[in-house]
Structure formats: structure tokens, C-alpha cells
Design an enzyme around this catalytic site. Structure first.
Site, PDB file in Angstrom:
ATOM      1  N   GLY A  77      30.484  23.781  -7.767  1.00 34.81           N
ATOM      2  CA  GLY A  77      29.351  24.699  -7.805  1.00 34.81           C
ATOM      3  C   GLY A  77      28.219  24.080  -8.617  1.00 34.81           C
ATOM      4  O   GLY A  77      27.086  24.010  -8.185  1.00 34.81           O
ATOM      5  N   PHE A  78      28.576  23.633  -9.816  1.00 32.08           N
ATOM      6  CA  PHE A  78      27.603  22.988 -10.710  1.00 32.08           C
ATOM      7  C   PHE A  78      26.370  23.850 -10.901  1.00 32.08           C
ATOM      8  O   PHE A  78      25.255  23.344 -10.999  1.00 32.08           O
ATOM      9  CB  PHE A  78      27.235  21.598 -10.190  1.00 32.08           C
TER      10      PHE A  78
ATOM     11  N   ALA B 167      36.892  29.477 -19.214  1.00 33.10           N
ATOM     12  CA  ALA B 167      38.224  29.332 -19.806  1.00 33.10           C
ATOM     13  C   ALA B 167      38.369  30.208 -21.050  1.00 33.10           C
ATOM     14  O   ALA B 167      39.361  30.921 -21.208  1.00 33.10           O
ATOM     15  CB  ALA B 167      38.489  27.872 -20.136  1.00 33.10           C
TER      16      ALA B 167
ATOM     17  N   ASN C 173      44.513  22.364 -21.872  1.00 37.69           N
ATOM     18  CA  ASN C 173      45.268  21.432 -21.027  1.00 37.69           C
ATOM     19  C   ASN C 173      44.590  20.081 -21.205  1.00 37.69           C
ATOM     20  O   ASN C 173      43.423  19.910 -20.837  1.00 37.69           O
ATOM     21  CB  ASN C 173      45.211  21.903 -19.565  1.00 37.69           C
TER      22      ASN C 173
ATOM     23  N   LYS D 236      44.811  17.343 -19.808  1.00 35.67           N
ATOM     24  CA  LYS D 236      44.390  16.605 -18.623  1.00 35.67           C
ATOM     25  C   LYS D 236      43.120  17.213 -18.013  1.00 35.67           C
ATOM     26  O   LYS D 236      42.157  16.497 -17.750  1.00 35.67           O
ATOM     27  CB  LYS D 236      45.514  16.616 -17.587  1.00 35.67           C
TER      28      LYS D 236
ATOM     29  N   LYS E 141      36.515  26.941 -26.911  1.00 35.53           N
ATOM     30  CA  LYS E 141      35.108  27.012 -26.531  1.00 35.53           C
ATOM     31  C   LYS E 141      34.933  26.353 -25.166  1.00 35.53           C
ATOM     32  O   LYS E 141      35.888  25.827 -24.595  1.00 35.53           O
ATOM     33  CB  LYS E 141      34.246  26.283 -27.567  1.00 35.53           C
ATOM     34  N   GLY E 142      33.703  26.355 -24.678  1.00 37.56           N
ATOM     35  CA  GLY E 142      33.448  25.735 -23.375  1.00 37.56           C
ATOM     36  C   GLY E 142      33.516  24.217 -23.446  1.00 37.56           C
ATOM     37  O   GLY E 142      33.194  23.624 -24.469  1.00 37.56           O
TER      38      GLY E 142
ATOM     39  N   GLY F 112      33.170  22.084 -20.050  1.00 38.65           N
ATOM     40  CA  GLY F 112      32.667  21.386 -18.870  1.00 38.65           C
ATOM     41  C   GLY F 112      31.324  20.725 -19.072  1.00 38.65           C
ATOM     42  O   GLY F 112      31.141  19.556 -18.743  1.00 38.65           O
ATOM     43  N   GLU F 113      30.374  21.460 -19.611  1.00 39.49           N
ATOM     44  CA  GLU F 113      29.015  20.939 -19.650  1.00 39.49           C
ATOM     45  C   GLU F 113      28.754  20.001 -20.824  1.00 39.49           C
ATOM     46  O   GLU F 113      27.899  19.124 -20.753  1.00 39.49           O
ATOM     47  CB  GLU F 113      28.041  22.118 -19.704  1.00 39.49           C
TER      48      GLU F 113
END
Ligand code: FAD
Ligand code: SF4
Lengths: 729, 327
Positions: A243-244, A514, A617, A619, A687-688, A690-691
Site C-alpha cells: 500500500g505504502f 502492530a 518478530n 524477522k 512502537k512503529g 515500518g517507516e
């Protein structure tokens, strides 16, 4: 039964660490991975639905004006064509993330080149696509649409403005100062799966399979667009091919499919072409950013200025939040921050991968490198000297702060040479070689979330929520959280996502998924544990569960006595949000080579060290970081949306011409996870992630280019033409 | 995509017959044609599949050269043992293009005929003299970063985007063509045309003519280099490319066959560039002189101005590399 937990205080009990199953944080492969690589995980457009017709969007060939006529007859006689939809309710833009209301509707008004204005429906996709090209549309064109963000008077985003002390004075007095202007080009999300929807009506009930990131908001947006009740809508988005940011809100195809299906009384599928996804969904705004840094002779900041110009269409609330982390990353008592938006007629600007920091941090961290050189200290040291004790603008403590650890551990792992730095010191054949670094920062977002956990009588568990997994690992980490809490192997936990029939979560976006939905699962599991403890006759704290048994050997199936035990966890961030500044932090280190003759830059190796709370996780966390770093290579070197100067249309609208990094551009990437527990961030201390991995990385590359060949560039992406223009002889 | 008839051409003669008609195009790998059909840049009513005409082999020629079947794939050609050993510049040029998946499908004939990547050409709602004569050129005052700096006209500034043909040009290969008037051979250097007033005519193929093969002259050895400059390291067209076959004897250039990609509507071969090098010892001044000759008439259109200094520098890099290797 729903259990509501509103977090007003930090939770430093770290309960998850006391659990016995020992699966949380483990590098488990993604649960749905096999289904995806074997093609059995259905994406939105892949559902087989009987009697489904195919719709293709028609887009405008003018920049601004009115559609005066749509000549249906021009296509209705073409083979297979069933209908032309140009309903007033068609959306002409994508909804912004968390908009919770319909995006701009009314295809009669054209605001940008390539805007959807109608939908052609036919028996086959090919027929619809051909007819869409042939639909005769007449316009009344308005000339003089503003297209150049630098040529209009911008609007100030007042809530971003900070005037603190006297920056001009600080600059004048400073032992060392930097006043530089950076630019970044627009970016596209560039998700692999194009935007797609299949809509199906059953009376007044609507079911839509779509590719979306935030169903809880999307259902409201769709209901608003169609003027119907949410109860009558079901959205399904079980697998999302990336999605990004581009699927945070609903896009044009979702509403178009629903309207068309209603109009023709059959299910309708609408898939946007790659070109349409580029041209109609979302762009990240280009930016112009002025950075002013004033420092004393030791490099300690006394003044900090960051002003940015971004753009968007008239009527859009979103302004690329370039300054987001600049507000708190470094000290400096004299501060000047300002964000301005130019209203221009290019496609909608919205959230694209790490909105704000993805482009703000590369500018800030580039300027910090310039400052380090002026002060004559190591750039890592410069950052260490400027980490503030508390939020420099608001009287708030940080929830946790791992920047110093990330800088130090990252430098160590990379083998950073903290000796004197001079450009053009290493050359191998045609290639200049150099290193650079930058800090990473990304605000921590979190939101209300609900999830139902059912401990089944057979001793397995079921987790249900409308949360989406956009390829990040949500299915897997939720199974791990529930498994850890309930003493189960994650294989015993079935996770069902992406369906608005389930309890609602915030969806995936802003890296908040998450921590938010994980907390809801945690809350539900905690109550289930309380129930189980009661049955055993001990307290929840005393209850030890692993491999489906208590410490004293009673099995879950025995305790459940043939009954399912279901609880809905409802997590809500409370006062805690106002009490702390919460952010993920990190550091990037890069080694690049720059070709002396051609100006081509290739990244040799790159390392990121990140602190983002609990690792759920190892990985999937690492994969997120690697993905982020990869995008930062794109920001640094290749990604740029190009708009025609005369009509504002996006010219490079496919993946051949919009250059995201390819495998060969991405060297071995190393990730150091600087694990921490941030009790104020969420009840699971996460905390987040991805970004964060792309917030600043581009500057590490830019700074390495300078160190390698002496070309100091202020314009991203740093393509060969620009590198050559700045390269000393 | 406009509805079309698909027919497998049973023989070369019939393929010629079919494609002699206005409305029929030959399809080989389809990697370029189908994309353009989806965008309705190409709108043939019929496709003549030429994949089964027995012109897909790579074979030795009597004089020690090599004949590349028009329907041999780019991959088969690039990995062919003789291509790698005797014509490394060709192998390298092919492998520098597109992606493995595309090269597995793309054919040699199709590669020669691939069309420009000009953004305005591929967008049917924009003006383009090449796609729709007389509508104007969208690129000249638009986004022209990829565009030509040599041999442009006021009608069109597009480039021929391919890599393989640049190496073929340096090698002095010939194209075999078959049509209703029989067979003919055309040097690769003359195969593509400059845009002039007819930018829609890109090469010398007449209606009904099919490329059957490409013939490489006997191997010449030398140091062979293909240098492709691009912002990302794969899956991107050349900003500028140089194919070079260079030899030194007694410290002086005894061979300098050079061709350039990304600069013009055709692979650029200017015999004066190589001639300037012949008989001379390598030096920075000499390389500059060669670049001056090459770029004498170069003209940028704003966004692509950088190609002129970039070409100069890339030529320099290639000559340094070649002479270091050859010495
Ligand atoms: C994303 C992408 C990236 C690419 N990158 C590169 C690159 O970096 N470098 C590069 O060089 N190329 C690149 N290509 C182009 C690729 O090499 C061409 O698409 C391919 O070589 C065309 O061959 P084909 O057999 O598929 O041709 P087709 O698509 O089948 O045909 C192309 C044209 O040639 C005509 N034609 C085909 N064969 C014959 C024949 N024997 N006689 C007469 N006419 C014929 C067809 O009628 C058609 O007009 C790229 C392509 C794509 C899609
Ligand atoms: S450069 Fe040539 S191909 Fe491009 S728009 Fe102009 S005429 Fe068309």
C-alpha cells in the site's frame, strides 16, 4: 464481552516478558507466506464472482474545467459494452488517510489532468478498456490553472508554525552556521498490486473486495460516498499487495465499482491500470526546504530553523508533514519552523511511505553534515551533542529515546571511522568511495483498536479483527502475541484479518498497526488469562501457560470444559498521548561509490540501527527495516515524479520510467535492532517500525556522495546529471 | 487495446503478404508491441505471428562471421558461445538491456524495431508528431530528459532507446530483410533513420518487409566495451551508452570503432570520431578532440543538456579503460 483499556499511564510492567511460551520476538516466517508465493492468497481482483462485469475508468484530458457532455452512444454500440457510469457520486480523488469521509466527488468538475470522469462497463476487461479510450467527452476548459508550486502565493499551515526566541540573532551570533535550501521531487507509492475492487449487491447490502489499508475508515468513506448506512456494507481486504500509503483511504475504483454494480444489477470489477494508479491515486508532494542551523564553537545548536514549501490541490487538507520530527529531534533554543502549501492543479498529494520524515529528514540530516564539517567534528559526535533532554518545543519528556544508543551501536557495527573527514580521499579506478551517516526519526503513532480473541474448547485460539496485513507480517505477530499470552504455539492460533465483520482496528498506516492492534489482542488475552486463573484458583500474575498447559500440568482444554472463551479487547490511547513525545529513533551508515566520469552513484553497503520499542518478530522487524532502507536508496538516487510544465500531467507513470531501486541497486543491508521497552508507547511496549527505516537514510547516502567525490548536492534524487554538475574537477 | 485478429504466418512469403497491408503488424516477442497496443499507441487490426518461420537460429557464416536469426531471443544471442567469445561488445550490450524476463522473450528483430520511450509518444492524449503526424511534439517544451541531442529535427527529438543495435553499429553488422521484392541487406548503421520531417518513419523497412537476420562480420578481436550510463543499475534505458572496439599497435590506435546510444533517433556512428583516433597515441587531449568531433553539432533541450558533457566524459572513461586494457 468487550474489555476496554484506556492507557493513561506508562505500563512498565512488561508483562509479555514474564510469559512462558517464549515465541514473542522470535524470527518466525510469515504465516501467509506460503499461500502468497504459491498464488493461493487471493488479492482483491482475484475473487471469482459469477456474472461479474468489468469496469475501466475514463480519465480527463484537460487540467481544469467542466465536463459538458459524455456521449454514451459513442461506446454503447461497441462489442460487449454494458453501461457508462458518470454518476455525480463518482469520486474524482482518493481519500486521504483517516479521512473518514468521502473524497471529492462529482466527475463533472475537472481539477487535474488524468482525473477520473466516468466508468465504462463491459463484459470483458479488454472491451471495457477499448471503449474507455473511445468514449467521447466534451469539456469547457478553464485556462491558467496554477501548476508550479513556486509561482503561487502559498498558504501557511499555522499549527506547524513555531517562533521561539530569535533565530536571526542566533544565526548572526553563531560560531558556526548553516543556511541551505534542499529540494525533493514528488514520489509515488509504487505498490505492486494495483488498486482494485469488486462490488456486489444483495438488495441494499453491498459487499466489496478491495485493496485497502484501513477498513475501519474506508467503510465510513464508502458509506458517505454512496450515502448509505455502514451496517449495509461489508469490506473485505484479506491480502494487500503493498500500500505504502496509497491505500489508506478509498480510491476512485471502489466507489465506481459500487455505483456500476448497482446501475447494471450485476457484480462489477474495476482494476486501475498501472498508469491510472500513478496518475489518479496519490503523489507525495515535491518539497523545497530551507534549513538554518546555528551552533556554538562546540557544535551545540543554539538555533534551529526548518521551513518547507509543499503543494496540493485546492480543497485538500493534507500537507506533507515535512517538519514532523524536526520539532523535537535536536535542541536549539531559538527556533523557527514553518510549513506552507501551494495550491496547484497536479493530482492529489497525500500519504506516501513515511509522509513527512521521508523527505524532511534527508534535508535536515544533509544540513547537519554540512554543520559537522564547519564545526570540524565527527558527524556522529555532532548528533550526540545535540540530543535534547526533553522535547525542545513542548515541555514534555520523551517516552524513551534510543538515538544515542543507535548512533553508537550503529557506528560500531558499521566500522565507522571517526577520524578527520575530508572528501575525495579514496579512489578505486574510476570510482570515488566515501561514507556518510544520518540520524533516523519517525513519530510514534498509535490509535484505538479492537480485536476478538477466542480460546477454543479444543485448545486452539482464533484472533479476529478488520486489521489489514499489507505484507508487513501482521498475521504472524498477532499469532505470536496471542500465543505468548495464552501459552500456545503460534501454529495453534488462527488469525483472521481484513473483514469489516470483525471488530475494528485502525488498519495499517503510519506504522501504527502492530502497536495498536497488538495492544488490543494483548488486552483481550489478558482477560482470558484472568478467567483461566480464576478457574485454577490463582491470580493472573501467577498463571504460567505454555504448550497449552498450566505450570501444574492442567491443559487448556480441561480448563475450558468444552466451552469457547471469547473476549474482545478494546485498546484506546488515553492521556498518555499528551504526556510524552514518543518517537522511534535510529541511525544510518552508508558507503557509496561515485563514478568520476559518469556521476553514477552505487551504494556499496548500508546499515541501520533502530530503536522502536519491543521487537515482536525479529524477522519481520528486520524485513521492515530493510524495506525502509531500500526506499531511502530510492529517495536518494532515483525516485522522481516528473510533471509536464504546461498541463501538469504526470509523465513517468509506470514502473519502467518511475525508478524505484532494483535488486542490483540494493547491496547487503545490515540491521541492528536496538531493543527497548517503551511503556508509554503502548501496553505491549512496542512502537512503529515500518517507516522509520526510510526516515533519513537518503541523507546518509547524500553525505557519503560528498565524502566520496566532493559533490555537495542539495537536490534529491542525486542523479548522475546532478552529481556531475556538482563534482569538482 | 483495439480488438485484433491473430494469425500465425505459415511462411515468410505469407508473412510479407500479410504485413504489406496497412492494418497488420508482425509480432515477435511482443514485449514492445503488446505494451503499445494496450495503450493504443499501436492499433493494428491484425497481428501476424512470425515466430515459426525458421529464422530463429544463430549460425556461422562461410566467411567466419555469425548470422543471428531475427527470431532468436536476446538471451539466446547474448549467451551464445561465439557471441561471447568473438563479439563480447554485443553480448554485453544485450545483457545491459531490460531484464532477464524481457530478454528471454525479446527477439533480435524486435529489438531493432523497438520504438522510442518518449513519454508523449506513449500517452495518446498528448501531442506527438511520431504517433499522430501534425499534432506537434510534446517533448520539445516538455519533459525531455531522455531525449536526443544529435540529429534532431523540429518535428521530433526522440531517441532510439535500444542497446543491442549500438553494439551492432560498432561491429558494422548488416540486417537481412525479406519482402515481396526479394531479399536485401542493409548495414545496421543505415537501418535506422533520423526523424527529419517524417518522424513516424523510423527505419528503412518497407511495408511487407520482415527482418530475417543480422549478420556479423568476421571477428576483429580488440578490446570490446559496452558502457551504459543510467541512474539505476539495471532495468533502465541508457542516458548515454558507448560501444567501443579498440586496438592499439605500438602504442597507437590501430582500431577505434565507436557507436553511441541515447543520443539520437538511431544508434549514432560518426566515422570521423574513430578516424581522429587512428594512428595516434592515447592522451586526454586526443580523447577531447574525439569528443569535440562527436559533439560538434550537439544541441540540448534544457532537461537533456547534461547529455552533452556526460557523453564527453563517458567517451573519455571508455577510451581510458580500453587503452589501459589494450596496452
Ligand atoms: C520495461 C522494459 C524495459 C526495457 N529496457 C530495455 C533496455 O534497457 N534496452 C533495450 O535495448 N531494450 C529494452 N527494452 C526493449 C526490449 O528490448 C524490446 O521490447 C524487445 O527487444 C522487442 O522485441 P520483441 O521481439 O518483443 O518485439 P515485438 O514487441 O514483438 O515487436 C516490436 C516491433 O518490431 C516489429 N518486428 C518484430 N520482429 C520483426 C521482424 N523480424 N521484422 C520486422 N519487424 C519486426 C513488430 O512489428 C513491432 O513493431 C525494454 C522493454 C521493456 C518493456
Ligand atoms: S519527441 Fe518525437 S516521439 Fe516524442 S513527442 Fe516529440 S514527436 Fe513524439
Amino acid at each position: 464481552m468487550t474489555v476496554h483499556f484506556k492507557q493513561d499511564e506508562p505500563d512498565n510492567s512488561n508483562r509479555l516478558d514474564g510469559m512462558k511460551q517464549g515465541v514473542l520476538g522470535k524470527p518466525l516466517p510469515r504465516i501467509e507466506g506460503l499461500a502468497k508465493v504459491t498464488g493461493t492468497a487471493p488479492y482483491a481482483a482475484e475473487y471469482h464472482i459469477d456474472d461479474c462485469a468489468e469496469g475501466v475508468l475514463v480519465t480527463s484530458t484537460i487540467t481544469r474545467g467542466e465536463v459538458t457532455s459524455v456521449d454514451r452512444a459513442s461506446v454503447l454500440s461497441m462489442p460487449g459494452v454494458i453501461a457508462v457510469v458518470d454518476d455525480e457520486k463518482l469520486c474524482t480523488r482518493a481519500a486521504q488517510g483517516t479521512a473518514n469521509e468521502a473524497p471529492m466527488q462529482g466527475p463533472g468538475q475537472v481539477c487535474y489532468w488524468g482525473q477520473p470522469i466516468a466508468l465504462v462497463v463491459a463484459e470483458t476487461f479488454e472491451q471495457a478498456r477499448d471503449a474507455a479510450k473511445h468514449l467521447k467527452v466534451e469539456y469547457r476548459e478553464e485556462n491558467g490553472a496554477a501548476l508550479d508550486p513556486n509561482a503561487v502565493e502559498p498558504e501557511e499551515q499555522e499549527d506547524e508554525t513555531v517562533h521561539q526566541g530569535d533565530l536571526a540573532h542566533a544565526m548572526a551570533k553563531a560560531a558556526h552556521s548553516v543556511d541551505v535550501t534542499y529540494t525533493t521531487k514528488g514520489h509515488a507509492s509504487a505498490a505492486m498490486e494495483p488498486h482494485a475492487a469488486i462490488a456486489q449487491w444483495d438488495g441494499d447490502k453491498l459487499t466489496v473486495h478491495a485493496s485497502l489499508q484501513m477498513l475501519n475508515y474506508n467503510i465510513t468513506e464508502l458509506a458517505d460516498a454512496l450515502d448509505m448506512e455502514e451496517e449495509n456494507i461489508r469490506l473485505i481486504s484479506r491480502f494487500v499487495g503493498g500500500g505504502f500509503g496509497s491505500k489508506l483511504g478509498i480510491s476512485e475504483e471502489v466507489v465506481a465499482a459500487a455505483l456500476a454494480a448497482k446501475q447494471i444489477g450485476r457484480p462489477v470489477r474495476v482494476v486501475q491500470s498501472r498508469q491510472q494508479v500513478f496518475q489518479t491515486v496519490m503523489r507525495r508532494s515535491e518539497t523545497t526546504q530551507r534549513l538554518r542551523l546555528a551552533a556554538d564553537s562546540d557544535g551545540k545548536l543554539t538555533g534551529f530553523g526548518h521551513e518547507a514549501l509543499v503543494s496540493n490541490l485546492p480543497g485538500e487538507s493534507f500537507a506533507e508533514p515535512v517538519l514532523q520530527s524536526s520539532h523535537f529531534l535536536y535542541g536549539g533554543e531559538n527556533r523557527e519552523l514553518m510549513l506552507k502549501v501551494a495550491r496547484i492543479h497536479r493530482m492529489t498529494a497525500g500519504s506516501v511511505r513515511a509522509p513527512g520524515e521521508a523527505v524532511g529528514m534527508p534535508a535536515l540530516e544533509g544540513a547537519m553534515d554540512v554543520l559537522a564539517e564547519k564545526v570540524g567534528i565527527d558527524p556522529v559526535e555532532l548528533r550526540l551533542r545535540n540530543i535534547p533532554e526533553q522535547d525542545p518545543e513542548e515541555d514534555l519528556p520523551f517516552s524513551s529515546h534510543k538515538l544515542a544508543d543507535c548512533l553508537k551501536q550503529g557506528a560500531e557495527a558499521f566500522g565507522w571511522d571517526n577520524g578527520p573527514r575530508k572528501p575525495r580521499q579514496r579512489r578505486e579506478g574510476e570510482w570515488w568511495i566515501g561514507t556518510g551517516m544520518a540520524s533516523a526519526a519517525r513519530v510514534h503513532n498509535i490509535a484505538e483498536a479492537k480485536a476478538r480473541v477466542t480460546l477454543k474448547a479444543d485448545g486452539t485460539a482464533l484472533v479476529e479483527t478488520d486489521m489489514t496485513d499489507i505484507g508487513t507480517g501482521t498475521y504472524t505477530i498477532l499469532a505470536q502475541i496471542a500465543g505468548e499470552m495464552l501459552g500456545l504455539d503460534p501454529e495453534q492460533v488462527l488469525v483472521e484479518l481484513g473483514d469489516t465483520r470483525h471488530p475494528r482496528g485502525p488498519g495499517s498506516g503510519g506504522s501504527w498497526g502492530a502497536a495498536s492492534i497488538g495492544s488490543a489482542v494483548y488486552v483481550a488475552c489478558k482477560v482470558i488469562r484472568e478467567e483461566l486463573a480464576k478457574k485454577v484458583g490463582i491470580s493472573e500474575e501467577e498463571l504460567e501457560l505454555s504448550e497449552g498447559k498450566t505450570a501444574t500440568g492442567e491443559s487448556l482444554t480441561d480448563l475450558l470444559e468444552g466451552n469457547d472463551l471469547a473476549r474482545e479487547g478494546h485498546y484506546e490511547p488515553g492521556d498518555i498521548e499528551d504526556d510524552y513525545t514518543a518517537s522511534g529513533f535510529g541511525a544510518f551508515f552508508a558507503e557509496v561509490r561515485v563514478n568520476h566520469y559518469t556521476g553514477e552513484t552505487r551504494v556499496e553497503r548500508m546499515l541501520g540501527a533502530f530503536g522502536f520499542g519491543r521487537v515482536l518478530n525479529a524477522k519481520t522487524a528486520r524485513s521492515q527495516c530493510i524495506g525502509g532502507i531500500t526506499w531511502s536508496i530510492g529517495v536518494a538516487l532515483t525516485e522522481a515524479l516528473e510533471f509536464d510544465p504546461r498541463d501538469g500531467h504526470l509523465v513517468n507513470c509506470d514502473l519502467a520510467e518511475y525508478h524505484v531501486p532494483v535488486h542490483r541497486d540494493v547491496p547487503d543491508l545490515e540491521v541492528v535492532l536496538v531493543e527497548e521497552r517503551d511503556g508509554a508507547a503502548s501496553p505491549i511496549q512496542a512502537k512503529g517500525i515500518g517507516e522509520l527505516g526510510m526516515c533519513g537514510g537518503a541523507a546518509a547516502i547524500a553525505n557519503a556522495i560528498y565524502n566520496a567525490c566532493g559533490a555537495r548536492l542539495y537536490d534529491y534524487p542525486m542523479t548522475p546529471d546532478r552529481v556531475l554538475a556538482a563534482m569538482p574537477d | 487495446m483495439r480488438p485484433f485478429q491473430y494469425t500465425r504466418a505459415p511462411s515468410l512469403a505469407e508473412a510479407s503478404d500479410m504485413t504489406a497491408g496497412e492494418d497488420t503488424l508482425a509480432i515477435a516477442g511482443g514485449t514492445n508491441l503488446l505494451d503499445l497496443m494496450k495503450l493504443q499507441v499501436e492499433t493494428p487490426g491484425q497481428l501476424a505471428d512470425i515466430n515459426r518461420l525458421g529464422i530463429a537460429d544463430v549460425e556461422d557464416t562461410d566467411d567466419g562471421g555469425l548470422r543471428l536469426g531475427a527470431l532468436a531471443t536476446n538471451t539466446e544471442t547474448a549467451v551464445h558461445q561465439r557471441v561471447r567469445a568473438d563479439y563480447p561488445v554485443l553480448s554485453r550490450a544485450i545483457l545491459a538491456g531490460a531484464t532477464q524476463q524481457l530478454r528471454n522473450k525479446a527477439t533480435n528483430g524486435g529489438n531493432l524495431c523497438q520504438r522510442t520511450r518518449c513519454f508523449y509518444f506513449t500517452n495518446i492524449d498528448q501531442p506527438c508528431n511520431k504517433r499522430e503526424p501534425g499534432t506537434g511534439c510534446g517533448a520539445i517544451d516538455g519533459i525531455a530528459k531522455l531525449h536526443a541531442v544529435l540529429g534532431t529535427s523540429d518535428q521530433c527529438i526522440a531517441t532510439y532507446p535500444g542497446d543491442m543495435a549500438v553494439a551492432l553499429s560498432a561491429l558494422g553488422a548488416t540486417v537481412q530483410i525479406s519482402g515481396d521484392k526479394g531479399e536485401r541487406s542493409v548495414p545496421v548503421r543505415d537501418f535506422h533513420l533520423l526523424p527529419g520531417d517524417t518522424p513516424w518513419i523510423e527505419n528503412v523497412l518497407e511495408a511487407g518487409e520482415i527482418i530475417t537476420g543480422i549478420t556479423l562480420p568476421p571477428p576483429v578481436g580488440g578490446t570490446q566495451i559496452y558502457r551504459k550510463v543510467r541512474e539505476r543499475s539495471s532495468y533502465a534505458f541508457a542516458l548515454v551508452s558507448v560501444a567501443a572496439i579498440v586496438e592499439l599497435k605500438d602504442g597507437k590506435f590501430s582500431r577505434a570503432d565507436l557507436a553511441f546510444g541515447g543520443l539520437a533517433h538511431k544508434p549514432w556512428h560518426d566515422p570521423r570520431v574513430g578516424e581522429a583516433l587512428l594512428g595516434q597515441p592515447p592522451s586526454d587531449a586526443l580523447f577531447d578532440k574525439a569528443a569535440n568531433i562527436l559533439l560538434e553539432d550537439a544541441r540540448g533541450f534544457g532537461e537533456n543538456d547534461f547529455k552533452i558533457p556526460l557523453t564527453r566524459r563517458t567517451l573519455h572513461a571508455v577510451l581510458v579503460q580500453a587503452t589501459e586494457k589494450a596496452a
